[in-house]
Design a protein around this motif. Structure first.
Motif, PDB file in Angstrom:
ATOM      1  N   ALA A 413       0.837  -1.203   0.000  1.00 23.49           N
ATOM      2  CA  ALA A 413       0.000   0.000   0.000  1.00 23.49           C
ATOM      3  C   ALA A 413       0.871   1.253   0.000  1.00 23.49           C
ATOM      4  N   TYR A 414       1.923   1.246   0.812  1.00 24.14           N
ATOM      5  CA  TYR A 414       2.807   2.413   0.903  1.00 24.14           C
ATOM      6  C   TYR A 414       3.471   2.705  -0.443  1.00 24.14           C
ATOM      7  N   LYS A 415       3.959   1.654  -1.099  1.00 18.77           N
ATOM      8  CA  LYS A 415       4.675   1.844  -2.369  1.00 18.77           C
ATOM      9  C   LYS A 415       3.729   2.271  -3.487  1.00 18.77           C
ATOM     10  N   GLU A 416       2.484   1.777  -3.451  1.00 15.51           N
ATOM     11  CA  GLU A 416       1.538   2.078  -4.516  1.00 15.51           C
ATOM     12  C   GLU A 416       0.759   3.372  -4.286  1.00 15.51           C
ATOM     13  N   TRP A 417       0.896   3.959  -3.100  1.00 11.54           N
ATOM     14  CA  TRP A 417       0.018   5.067  -2.734  1.00 11.54           C
ATOM     15  C   TRP A 417       0.070   6.200  -3.752  1.00 11.54           C
ATOM     16  N   SER A 418      -1.104   6.650  -4.156  1.00  8.59           N
ATOM     17  CA  SER A 418      -1.207   7.673  -5.195  1.00  8.59           C
ATOM     18  C   SER A 418      -1.702   8.988  -4.610  1.00  8.59           C
ATOM     19  N   PHE A 419      -0.994  10.059  -4.962  1.00  4.43           N
ATOM     20  CA  PHE A 419      -1.432  11.415  -4.638  1.00  4.43           C
ATOM     21  C   PHE A 419      -1.703  12.177  -5.938  1.00  4.43           C
ATOM     22  N   LYS A 420      -2.347  11.503  -6.887  1.00  6.53           N
ATOM     23  CA  LYS A 420      -2.581  12.129  -8.193  1.00  6.53           C
ATOM     24  C   LYS A 420      -3.391  13.416  -8.061  1.00  6.53           C
ATOM     25  N   GLU A 421      -4.197  13.508  -6.996  1.00 13.27           N
ATOM     26  CA  GLU A 421      -4.999  14.717  -6.795  1.00 13.27           C
ATOM     27  C   GLU A 421      -4.135  15.948  -6.524  1.00 13.27           C
ATOM     28  N   PHE A 422      -2.886  15.719  -6.130  1.00 10.98           N
ATOM     29  CA  PHE A 422      -1.974  16.810  -5.786  1.00 10.98           C
ATOM     30  C   PHE A 422      -0.821  16.925  -6.777  1.00 10.98           C
ATOM     31  N   GLU A 423      -0.998  16.370  -7.963  1.00 12.69           N
ATOM     32  CA  GLU A 423       0.096  16.366  -8.936  1.00 12.69           C
ATOM     33  C   GLU A 423       0.596  17.783  -9.196  1.00 12.69           C
ATOM     34  N   GLY A 424       1.902  17.950  -9.059  1.00 10.77           N
ATOM     35  CA  GLY A 424       2.518  19.239  -9.313  1.00 10.77           C
ATOM     36  C   GLY A 424       2.467  20.208  -8.154  1.00 10.77           C
ATOM     37  N   LYS A 425       1.971  19.754  -7.008  1.00  9.32           N
ATOM     38  CA  LYS A 425       1.913  20.627  -5.831  1.00  9.32           C
ATOM     39  C   LYS A 425       2.042  19.784  -4.572  1.00  9.32           C
ATOM     40  N   PRO A 426       2.387  20.384  -3.451  1.00 13.97           N
ATOM     41  CA  PRO A 426       2.556  19.600  -2.216  1.00 13.97           C
ATOM     42  C   PRO A 426       1.242  18.968  -1.761  1.00 13.97           C
ATOM     43  N   VAL A 427       1.371  17.841  -1.093  1.00 14.94           N
ATOM     44  CA  VAL A 427       0.204  17.194  -0.478  1.00 14.94           C
ATOM     45  C   VAL A 427      -0.136  17.977   0.788  1.00 14.94           C
ATOM     46  N   ASP A 428      -1.267  18.637   0.762  1.00 12.48           N
ATOM     47  CA  ASP A 428      -1.611  19.557   1.848  1.00 12.48           C
ATOM     48  C   ASP A 428      -3.126  19.525   2.055  1.00 12.48           C
ATOM     49  N   VAL A 429      -3.569  19.094   3.241  1.00  7.32           N
ATOM     50  CA  VAL A 429      -5.011  19.042   3.533  1.00  7.32           C
ATOM     51  C   VAL A 429      -5.422  20.135   4.511  1.00  7.32           C
ATOM     52  N   SER A 430      -4.538  21.085   4.774  1.00  5.91           N
ATOM     53  CA  SER A 430      -4.893  22.157   5.697  1.00  5.91           C
ATOM     54  C   SER A 430      -6.090  22.950   5.180  1.00  5.91           C
ATOM     55  N   GLY A 431      -6.219  23.084   3.865  1.00  3.36           N
ATOM     56  CA  GLY A 431      -7.367  23.780   3.298  1.00  3.36           C
ATOM     57  C   GLY A 431      -8.672  23.040   3.564  1.00  3.36           C
ATOM     58  N   LYS A 432      -8.623  21.705   3.539  1.00  4.74           N
ATOM     59  CA  LYS A 432      -9.826  20.918   3.818  1.00  4.74           C
ATOM     60  C   LYS A 432     -10.227  21.041   5.281  1.00  4.74           C
ATOM     61  N   LEU A 433      -9.243  21.039   6.179  1.00  7.41           N
ATOM     62  CA  LEU A 433      -9.566  21.219   7.588  1.00  7.41           C
ATOM     63  C   LEU A 433     -10.136  22.613   7.830  1.00  7.41           C
ATOM     64  N   SER A 434      -9.532  23.618   7.221  1.00 11.93           N
ATOM     65  CA  SER A 434     -10.041  24.983   7.363  1.00 11.93           C
ATOM     66  C   SER A 434     -11.479  25.079   6.856  1.00 11.93           C
ATOM     67  N   ARG A 435     -11.729  24.459   5.720  1.00 18.43           N
ATOM     68  CA  ARG A 435     -13.082  24.480   5.153  1.00 18.43           C
ATOM     69  C   ARG A 435     -14.076  23.785   6.092  1.00 18.43           C
ATOM     70  N   ALA A 436     -13.689  22.647   6.644  1.00 18.82           N
ATOM     71  CA  ALA A 436     -14.576  21.925   7.562  1.00 18.82           C
ATOM     72  C   ALA A 436     -14.894  22.769   8.789  1.00 18.82           C
ATOM     73  N   MET A 437     -13.896  23.495   9.298  1.00 15.71           N
ATOM     74  CA  MET A 437     -14.110  24.313  10.491  1.00 15.71           C
ATOM     75  C   MET A 437     -14.959  25.548  10.170  1.00 15.71           C
ATOM     76  N   ARG A 438     -14.814  26.090   8.970  1.00 13.73           N
ATOM     77  CA  ARG A 438     -15.646  27.236   8.593  1.00 13.73           C
ATOM     78  C   ARG A 438     -17.105  26.819   8.413  1.00 13.73           C
ATOM     79  N   ALA A 439     -17.321  25.618   7.832  1.00 15.22           N
ATOM     80  CA  ALA A 439     -18.686  25.137   7.624  1.00 15.22           C
ATOM     81  C   ALA A 439     -19.341  24.710   8.934  1.00 15.22           C
TER      82      ALA A 439
END
Length: 514
Positions: A413-439
């Motif tokens: 799982a570790y070797k195959e793990w895909s972050f295609k959603e973040f291609e070309g940029k850092p893997v960062d979920v701080s925006g998702k946490l911020s959005r959850a807290m604002r909502a």
């Protein structure tokens, strides 16, 4: 056995790798028989237990096994029903409570990616815990289990989740595990399990929490936003243990100077633990390192070759003092100390490597001139006790019999793990946490830091939290707790006791209306 093997019928590869629900055709001289494998179904086992918590006795039900996840199938816009896609292993604990009582419930998981939930389960939160010892005083095999009167079960029901390919969780026969070895597939599958359990157990009006450790904090932050947007399931709180919301803070590749800065206070804490700071108090050492990391160190790295010889010499001296490394090593490293190299170099003169998950642990270097250690001494120290305890506990005490290996950590799982959603940029979920807290302005966040954690260093985690896009009012929903231990801070007994109390208090506060 040998004779049986010689006369056993042979099969082709196609016959031995059937897709779930597909037909199997067997032909003899006179008959053709077509069979369809039975679809997978939940295989849960329930047992009853009691835990003494002070003068109280908690009577609870434990349920463990695998739950089948299904997806809706459409063909040409026509709904064709549900199709099994994965089997996720869980262990749930529900305390007996009077009718109408809505106890909080906490969904917990570890990280990796590719780690099972056994660490939080048997190290900190569950009603039983492993007897593993601590740095310098490890428990020898075959290890053991103890009651955990500090279990979070005293204030919250618990559901431990093993993502696909960890624990006993697998894709269904014929399915692709790789579909779950990535950011979105992981979030959606774990989120679906949380939704299903909440619905089946009639817990929509219970206070709900998620607790994640390490990469599990990436999952927890993204889950909070996903559960809200996909299912309208709003949480009361999130527990981020050994947090890493922005992977850029721990990435040393591509000359990312941010990681070198964020690791420095952890290097100083490690040097202090191993006697490199004389009689100074840990808090004094950390204050010096934090001050340097906050201003002077980033400036020096940003200057590059524009540093004068005198300026460079001063920064070499300062980094050497804080980290315990020789000035010559710091100079050769161009002021930039990568973490595994640091853990290999710090105690080289003693023939020891330092742990990454917990820098209080040490182990022998495999070679005196090794550039990096061959294994993490802290993982070596704890993997055996936790694996033995977990396998015994599920099979013997909870009664779940399963021939599959319980996968503590899936390298696939570790070797195959895909972050295609973040291609070309850092893997960062701080925006998702911020959005959850604002909502959800009632969402509370607890962040646990270990000073001796060189996997997700505390200063890097603070850095990510400090950059959340929140109003001052929402930022007040975040609380911080620090422990003199590592990644699994609960391995250290004083830290375990303090952290257990901190989390129980957090859940209690965040469950209260008003």
């Amino acid at each position: 056995m040998a004779d049986d093997a010689q006369h056993a019928p042979t099969s082709t590869p196609a016959e031995t790798a059937r897709a779930e629900g597909s037909s199997t055709t067997t032909t003899t001289d006179t008959t053709t028989v077509t069979t369809t494998p039975a679809p997978p179904k939940d295989d849960l086992v329930t047992t009853r237990h009691t835990l003494a918590v002070g003068r109280r006795r908690l009577h609870y039900t434990a349920t463990t096994g695998r739950v089948v996840l299904r997806e809706e199938v459409f063909e040409d816009d026509v709904f064709k029903g549900l199709r099994a896609k994965a089997e996720l292993s869980i262990t749930a604990y529900v305390v007996d409570a009077p009718a109408g009582t809505n106890r909080p419930v906490t969904f917990a998981f570890n990280g990796g990616p590719g780690s099972s939930s056994m660490w939080l389960h048997l190290g900190l939160l569950g009603p039983r815990r492993v007897d593993s010892g601590d740095a310098g005083a490890l428990t020898p095999p075959p290890y053991g289990l103890l009651d955990n009167p500090q279990s979070l079960l005293a204030v919250s029901d618990l559901v431990f989740i093993d993502p696909v390919s960890t624990g006993f969780s697998r894709a269904v026969q014929g399915g692709k595990a790789k579909d779950y070895h990535g950011f979105t597939g992981d979030i959606e599958s774990v989120g679906e399990l949380i939704r299903m359990w909440t619905s089946r157990e009639d817990r929509w009006l219970s206070p709900k929490f998620v607790a994640g450790e390490s990469y599990g904090t990436v999952r927890a932050a993204a889950l909070a936003e996903h559960l809200q947007s996909a299912h309208g399931l709003y949480l009361n709180g999130i527990m981020l243990i050994s947090s890493v919301l922005d992977l850029d803070t721990v990435d040393f590749e591509y000359r990312n100077d941010r990681a070198y800065v964020d690791y420095l206070p952890t290097y100083a804490a490690t040097a202090h633990h191993h006697g490199k700071h004389g009689r100074k108090a840990l808090r004094t050492v950390l204050a010096e390192a934090e001050e340097y990391a906050a201003r002077d160190y980033p400036w020096a790295l940003a200057r590059g070759s524009r540093l004068t010889a005198a300026e460079r010499a001063e920064h070499v001296r300062r980094i050497s003092e804080l980290t315990g490394l020789s000035p010559e090593y710091v100079d050769r490293a161009d002021l930039r100390i990568e973490h595994v190299h640091f853990l290999t170099e710090l105690l080289r003169d003693r023939g020891l490597a330092v742990g990454r998950l917990d820098t209080r642990f040490t182990g022998p270097l495999h070679h005196g001139n090794a550039a990096t250690w061959d294994a993490d001494p802290s993982m070596d120290a704890i993997l055996g006790p936790y694996s033995a305890a977990l396998n015994h506990y599920l099979r013997q005490e909870l009664g779940y019999r399963q021939d599959l290996a319980y996968t503590a950590s899936s390298s696939r799982a570790y070797k195959e793990w895909s972050f295609k959603e973040f291609e070309g940029k850092p893997v960062d979920v701080s925006g998702k946490l911020s959005r959850a807290m604002r909502a959800n302005p009632h969402l509370q966040v607890h962040v646990s830091y270990g000073y001796h954690d060189a996997a997700t260093p505390y200063w890097a985690a603070e850095d990510a939290v400090a950059h959340l896009d929140l109003t001052p009012e929402l930022r007040a929903n975040i609380e911080h707790a620090y422990y003199e231990a590592g990644h699994m801070m609960y391995v250290h007994e004083p830290s375990r006791l303090a952290q257990s109390a901190d989390l129980a208090a957090f859940v209690t506060r965040a469950s209260t209306r008003g």
